[in-house]
Structures are given as C-alpha cells and as structure tokens.
Write an enzyme that holds these catalytic residues in place. Sequence first.
Site, PDB file in Angstrom:
ATOM      1  N   ASP A  84       0.940  -1.055   0.062  1.00 10.90           N
ATOM      2  CA  ASP A  84      -0.255  -0.307   0.096  1.00 10.90           C
ATOM      3  C   ASP A  84       0.882   1.575   0.329  1.00 10.90           C
ATOM      4  O   ASP A  84       0.153   2.392   0.651  1.00 10.90           O
ATOM      5  CB  ASP A  84      -0.943   0.536   1.164  1.00 10.90           C
ATOM      6  N   LEU A 104     -11.786  -6.003   0.033  1.00  7.16           N
ATOM      7  CA  LEU A 104     -11.945  -7.501  -0.015  1.00  7.16           C
ATOM      8  C   LEU A 104     -12.515  -8.374   1.246  1.00  7.16           C
ATOM      9  O   LEU A 104     -12.137  -7.866   2.167  1.00  7.16           O
ATOM     10  CB  LEU A 104     -10.295  -7.971  -0.520  1.00  7.16           C
ATOM     11  N   CYS A 157     -21.391 -11.597  -3.063  1.00  6.28           N
ATOM     12  CA  CYS A 157     -21.590 -10.826  -2.203  1.00  6.28           C
ATOM     13  C   CYS A 157     -23.994 -10.995  -2.126  1.00  6.28           C
ATOM     14  O   CYS A 157     -24.814 -10.868  -1.193  1.00  6.28           O
ATOM     15  CB  CYS A 157     -22.173  -9.596  -2.178  1.00  6.28           C
ATOM     16  N   CYS A 188     -17.320   9.617   2.700  1.00  2.00           N
ATOM     17  CA  CYS A 188     -16.457   8.303   3.457  1.00  2.00           C
ATOM     18  C   CYS A 188     -16.460   9.308   5.039  1.00  2.00           C
ATOM     19  O   CYS A 188     -14.213   9.884   4.359  1.00  2.00           O
ATOM     20  CB  CYS A 188     -15.500   7.232   2.743  1.00  2.00           C
TER      21      CYS A 188
END
EC number: 1.17.99.6
Length: 378
Positions: free
Chosen positions: A133, A157, A187, A213
């Site tokens: 990352d 994920l 899902c 967010c």
Amino acid sequence: MSQSLLAELEARARALGFDAFGVARADARPDLPGKLAAALAAGWHGDMEWMEETAERRASPEGLWREARSVILLGLNYGPKDDPLALLEEKSLGTISVYARNRDYHDVIKGKLKDLAGLLARRSGEEVKVFVDTAPLMEKPLAEAAGLGWQGKHTVLVSRQFGSWLFLGAILTSAELPVSEPHEESCGSCRRCLDICPTDAFPAPFQLDARRCLAYLNIEHKGPIPLEFRAPMGNRIYGCDDCLAICPWNKFASVTREAKLAAREDLERPALADLVRLDDAGFRALFSGSPIKRIGHARFLRNVLIAIGNSGDLDLSPLAEERLADPDPLVRGAAVWAVRRLAPERSRELALAYLPEEGDTSVRQEWTQDLHIVSGFG
C-alpha cells in the site's frame, strides 16, 4: 515456473504468518484502467491528488513496472476479538479503526514480503518488487484475481475465511508463475455494508465516493470536517469500520479466526478526556509506530473534538474550551463546534471573548455558524 516452487513459496508464506496466498497474472484485470479513469473523472478521490498524479502507473501492474509478469498476493488476518460497532454507543470513548490499533501494518508486512520475495528471486533468478500500500498498485482487484476473495459492495476485499479483515501485500515479479483460480463475487443480494454507511458514501454497489467516506474525511482530509458530516462522525476519531464490521461473512470467519495482530489495550477503549489533553509530544509518544501518527497532532485533535461535540457529555465541555486558544486554527475551529454542541449558552459568552481577537477566517466562520450567538460581530 514449477508447481513445486509455488508450493515452497506458499509454505514459506504460511511460516511467515500470512493467512492467504494466491497468484495472478500481471495483466489479469484489463478492466482496471477504465474503472480508475471513471472514478477519477467523477471526483470520487476527493483531494487525494496523488491518485490522479499516479493514474498511469496505478492502472495496471505493467504500468508500474513494465517487466511484471506475475503478482503474488498475500493476506494477513487482523480481525478484532470484539464487535467494533459496539463501541460507537459509548460516546465518551474514541473509536479507532481496527487496523490502526496496533503497529503500522506497513512495517509488519514489509519485512515478511521481502523474505518471501528473496526466496523467489533465489529460486527463479527473476526480478522481484514488494508493495504494501505504498505504491500505486491496486491490490484489492488483483487479490480477487488471485483467489484470495472478492471485492464486496463496500469495495473492500472479502474472504470466506477472514471476512473483511485482511491486510494485503503484493510481490511483483518478472517470473511466469502458475496462477490461482480467481474468486467470484459472492455478496448476492446482501447490501448491509451499503445501508449501514452513516454518510451514504456508496453511489452504487461496488463504488465508493471518498469525499463522503468518514475514513477519508478523518484521515486523508486536511481541513475542517465538513459540517454535514460532523454529527454522523460520532465518536470515530480515526477511520470507520461500519461497512467492514457489518459484513455477514465475518460471522462465518470467526469460527477459525485467530488474529495475528492483537490490538493494543490502550487503543481499544481510549477516553476522549485523555486524548484531548495530549500535547504534541504526548501524541507522538502514544502513537509511536502507529499509522495514526501520520495524520499529525492537529488533525487528530480535530477528530477528538468532533467526537467530544457528539458525546453529549457536559463534563467534556471544559476540556474542549481549553482548546479554543490552541495555536492551530484547525483545532480551534473544531473546539468551537464542540463547545457550541455541548454548551450553547456558554458558547455565546465565549464568542464575546474570542471572536474579536480571532484572525483566522475559517475559525471566525465556526463562531458565526449561528449568527444569533454572536450578534454584533462578523
């Protein structure tokens, strides 16, 4: 490259503490450039300018490193022992995202990746590069291609074995490795992660508008928290785990979960009263080795003061008042909001004392949000 080398690599990865292992071709996701371009065009990245600046390299592993042929994806379980959502009800405590309650995961994983990459380089004679990352590599869709799980509707994920709680690391290599079976999205009709979001940050399933967010706002965003998101922020002082914690796959995963990174006890239930008193040296000491340290003292206090304003705890109001004279305008502005939320009558008195001397425009705007409080000033 042989299956025997792959088996040796996976065995070494398990010995190093990784919980998930898979391999994808570097060109396994030709859809990524288009998806990235659409997200950037929509402005969903907010003021994370580095996403635009690195778009060409971010769009594919080959764009990042032309010699890349395969990507090894590794996952490390960091699942919490308790439900993170329960702490949201204890308003005088701060809620820290699960991933940040221990050492910086970059530091935890990078050494392990280098160990594994070194083994691959010695056995294959090929080049390797490791990523945690810290470079423009889209690990989550590549992890899906490598069979570690699938990107859920919350874009994180999801693993059948570890739910939404996997740190990801990647090794790019010029070696042609046998690839894993990609994981299908699983899902179904569930939309719990979308429905629980306090700020409606998902324009549609599998899409995230970072500008709405809370994790983006209280970590990446450098200015004052926009007014419309302050009350929804609650007592979340670093990150937001709502969409991860609500995922039903976490329940199935908990049967076998044994988190490798147990949280520090002092970061599981920190009191807002203690956090707001931290000076810069105390902040650095408390969060030494933690990802929280990267946002800096002022942004952290901004978050703590918003949480204090949402706490309903009148005993915290005097502590917020002490920050009205803070040298950083980001902190002063958040303190104004906190005091006004907890003690509106008191804030009228304080406005008379502080507003005439306030030279920062953003802080003056905080004082004048409710014009009747400071009639005669402006």
